[in-house]
Design an enzyme around this catalytic site. Structure first.
Site, PDB file in Angstrom:
ATOM      1  N   ASP A   4       0.616  -1.221  -0.286  1.00 10.16           N
ATOM      2  CA  ASP A   4       0.003  -0.290   0.352  1.00 10.16           C
ATOM      3  C   ASP A   4       0.729   1.761  -0.087  1.00 10.16           C
ATOM      4  O   ASP A   4       1.950   1.461   1.082  1.00 10.16           O
ATOM      5  CB  ASP A   4      -1.264   0.343   1.112  1.00 10.16           C
ATOM      6  CG  ASP A   4      -2.082   0.876   1.544  1.00 10.16           C
ATOM      7  OD1 ASP A   4      -3.152   0.622   0.799  1.00 10.16           O
ATOM      8  OD2 ASP A   4      -2.134   2.128   1.056  1.00 10.16           O
ATOM      9  N   ILE A   5       0.644   2.322  -0.930  1.00  8.90           N
ATOM     10  CA  ILE A   5       1.126   3.553  -0.852  1.00  8.90           C
ATOM     11  C   ILE A   5       1.259   4.190   0.193  1.00  8.90           C
ATOM     12  O   ILE A   5       2.464   5.893   0.417  1.00  8.90           O
ATOM     13  CB  ILE A   5       0.755   3.910  -1.646  1.00  8.90           C
ATOM     14  CG1 ILE A   5       1.692   5.399  -2.541  1.00  8.90           C
ATOM     15  CG2 ILE A   5      -0.172   4.813  -1.838  1.00  8.90           C
ATOM     16  CD1 ILE A   5       1.395   6.055  -4.145  1.00  8.90           C
ATOM     17  N   ASN A  27     -13.081  -3.856   2.621  1.00 10.70           N
ATOM     18  CA  ASN A  27     -13.942  -2.387   2.744  1.00 10.70           C
ATOM     19  C   ASN A  27     -14.751  -2.544   1.315  1.00 10.70           C
ATOM     20  O   ASN A  27     -14.149  -2.374   0.401  1.00 10.70           O
ATOM     21  CB  ASN A  27     -12.990  -1.236   2.460  1.00 10.70           C
ATOM     22  CG  ASN A  27     -11.869  -0.595   3.623  1.00 10.70           C
ATOM     23  OD1 ASN A  27     -13.080  -1.707   5.083  1.00 10.70           O
ATOM     24  ND2 ASN A  27     -10.864  -0.186   3.647  1.00 10.70           N
ATOM     25  N   GLY A  35     -15.552   2.999   4.037  1.00  9.65           N
ATOM     26  CA  GLY A  35     -14.550   3.899   3.568  1.00  9.65           C
ATOM     27  C   GLY A  35     -13.793   3.329   2.378  1.00  9.65           C
ATOM     28  O   GLY A  35     -12.947   4.187   1.857  1.00  9.65           O
ATOM     29  N   GLN A  36     -14.843   2.705   1.341  1.00  4.37           N
ATOM     30  CA  GLN A  36     -13.453   2.379  -0.186  1.00  4.37           C
ATOM     31  C   GLN A  36     -13.673   3.101  -0.625  1.00  4.37           C
ATOM     32  O   GLN A  36     -14.624   4.334  -1.141  1.00  4.37           O
ATOM     33  CB  GLN A  36     -14.810   0.981  -0.831  1.00  4.37           C
ATOM     34  CG  GLN A  36     -14.631  -0.079  -1.583  1.00  4.37           C
ATOM     35  CD  GLN A  36     -14.491  -0.633  -2.745  1.00  4.37           C
ATOM     36  OE1 GLN A  36     -16.185  -1.320  -2.039  1.00  4.37           O
ATOM     37  NE2 GLN A  36     -14.020  -1.329  -3.031  1.00  4.37           N
ATOM     38  N   SER A  37     -12.252   3.557  -1.004  1.00  3.58           N
ATOM     39  CA  SER A  37     -11.782   4.415  -1.638  1.00  3.58           C
ATOM     40  C   SER A  37     -11.321   4.019  -3.574  1.00  3.58           C
ATOM     41  O   SER A  37     -11.372   4.979  -4.532  1.00  3.58           O
ATOM     42  CB  SER A  37     -10.904   5.143  -1.169  1.00  3.58           C
ATOM     43  OG  SER A  37      -9.942   4.388  -1.102  1.00  3.58           O
ATOM     44  N   HIS A  42      -9.829  -5.050  -3.411  1.00  2.00           N
ATOM     45  CA  HIS A  42      -9.125  -5.526  -3.020  1.00  2.00           C
ATOM     46  C   HIS A  42      -9.187  -5.965  -0.957  1.00  2.00           C
ATOM     47  O   HIS A  42      -9.907  -5.327  -1.016  1.00  2.00           O
ATOM     48  CB  HIS A  42      -7.549  -4.239  -3.319  1.00  2.00           C
ATOM     49  CG  HIS A  42      -9.034  -2.892  -2.266  1.00  2.00           C
ATOM     50  ND1 HIS A  42      -9.456  -2.079  -2.962  1.00  2.00           N
ATOM     51  CD2 HIS A  42      -8.472  -2.526  -1.121  1.00  2.00           C
ATOM     52  CE1 HIS A  42      -9.857  -0.932  -2.329  1.00  2.00           C
ATOM     53  NE2 HIS A  42      -9.110  -1.361  -1.395  1.00  2.00           N
ATOM     54  N   HIS A  85      -6.743  -6.174   2.326  1.00  2.00           N
ATOM     55  CA  HIS A  85      -6.263  -5.088   3.407  1.00  2.00           C
ATOM     56  C   HIS A  85      -5.796  -6.550   3.891  1.00  2.00           C
ATOM     57  O   HIS A  85      -5.909  -6.942   4.483  1.00  2.00           O
ATOM     58  CB  HIS A  85      -6.165  -4.083   3.934  1.00  2.00           C
ATOM     59  CG  HIS A  85      -6.855  -3.336   2.909  1.00  2.00           C
ATOM     60  ND1 HIS A  85      -6.360  -1.962   2.925  1.00  2.00           N
ATOM     61  CD2 HIS A  85      -7.925  -2.862   2.491  1.00  2.00           C
ATOM     62  CE1 HIS A  85      -6.841  -0.292   2.749  1.00  2.00           C
ATOM     63  NE2 HIS A  85      -7.963  -1.494   1.902  1.00  2.00           N
TER      64      HIS A  85
HETATM   65  P1  5GP Z   1      -9.542   1.253   0.165  1.00  2.00           P
HETATM   66  O1  5GP Z   1     -10.074   2.352   1.305  1.00  2.00           O
HETATM   67  O2  5GP Z   1     -10.350   1.334  -0.791  1.00  2.00           O
HETATM   68  O3  5GP Z   1     -10.341  -0.007   1.164  1.00  2.00           O
HETATM   69  O4  5GP Z   1      -8.246   1.441   0.047  1.00  2.00           O
HETATM   70  C1  5GP Z   1      -7.374   1.410  -1.012  1.00  2.00           C
HETATM   71  C2  5GP Z   1      -6.186   1.627  -0.692  1.00  2.00           C
HETATM   72  O5  5GP Z   1      -5.287   1.727  -2.068  1.00  2.00           O
HETATM   73  C3  5GP Z   1      -5.562   2.547   0.845  1.00  2.00           C
HETATM   74  O6  5GP Z   1      -5.164   2.091   1.089  1.00  2.00           O
HETATM   75  C4  5GP Z   1      -4.391   3.573  -0.232  1.00  2.00           C
HETATM   76  O7  5GP Z   1      -3.565   3.602   0.194  1.00  2.00           O
HETATM   77  C5  5GP Z   1      -4.181   2.469  -1.903  1.00  2.00           C
HETATM   78  N1  5GP Z   1      -3.681   3.312  -2.423  1.00  2.00           N
HETATM   79  C6  5GP Z   1      -4.374   4.313  -3.848  1.00  2.00           C
HETATM   80  N2  5GP Z   1      -4.105   4.816  -4.388  1.00  2.00           N
HETATM   81  C7  5GP Z   1      -2.728   3.585  -4.855  1.00  2.00           C
HETATM   82  C8  5GP Z   1      -1.729   3.646  -5.820  1.00  2.00           C
HETATM   83  O8  5GP Z   1      -1.613   4.489  -6.722  1.00  2.00           O
HETATM   84  N3  5GP Z   1      -0.438   2.279  -5.736  1.00  2.00           N
HETATM   85  C9  5GP Z   1      -0.467   1.693  -4.332  1.00  2.00           C
HETATM   86  N4  5GP Z   1       0.613   1.096  -3.791  1.00  2.00           N
HETATM   87  N5  5GP Z   1      -1.476   2.149  -2.753  1.00  2.00           N
HETATM   88  C10 5GP Z   1      -3.138   2.813  -3.317  1.00  2.00           C
END
Ligand code: 5GP
Ligand code: ZN
Length: 113
Positions: free
Chosen positions: A29-30, A86, A92-94, A99, A101
């Protein structure tokens, strides 16, 4: 604009890939929320857990199996780890490419968030 995780799976956007095969990619994760924070994704674009059907059952099982194998490989077998998907706004899915985690390396609070 193309889905960011499809772009990572295709290597058109760089990521620190920890594991990959023909169906699944796992990368760091970034913005890590724990010492180990890996995202395990199918190469196939599925937006969220809301979009899972019978056809995806084996693939989703594979995401969990790879998550557990990575946790073991990275030394988290004994202390434990958390695997989270998520789904939708309350969670909070973004990124709308499904995916899991994999979070490990510190004590994780419960209940989350
Ligand atoms: P969500 O909030 O959808 O469950 O998780 C999305 C995750 O993707 C977040 O933890 C965010 O830091 C990660 N993420 C978003 N953009 C990128 C990216 O460009 N590269 C990587 N490695 N992780 C990303
Ligand atoms: Zn995608």
């Amino acid at each position: 604009m193309k889905c960011i995780f499809c772009s990572i799976a295709e290597k058109s956007i760089p990521a620190k890939v920890e594991y990959e095969d023909t169906e699944v990619v796992a990368f760091h994760d970034i913005n890590p929320q724990a010492p180990t924070h890996i995202l395990v994704i199918p190469r196939k674009h599925i937006a969220s857990l809301r979009d899972i059907s019978q056809a995806h059952v084996e693939l989703m099982g594979k995401l969990l199996k790879i998550s557990s194998e990575l946790a073991r490989k990275l030394g988290h077998e004994e202390r434990g780890y958390r695997v989270v998907i998520n789904t939708g706004p309350d969670a909070g899915q973004s990124v709308f490419h499904i995916h899991a985690h994999l979070l490990a390396g510190r004590s994780l609070g419960w209940p989350p968030g």
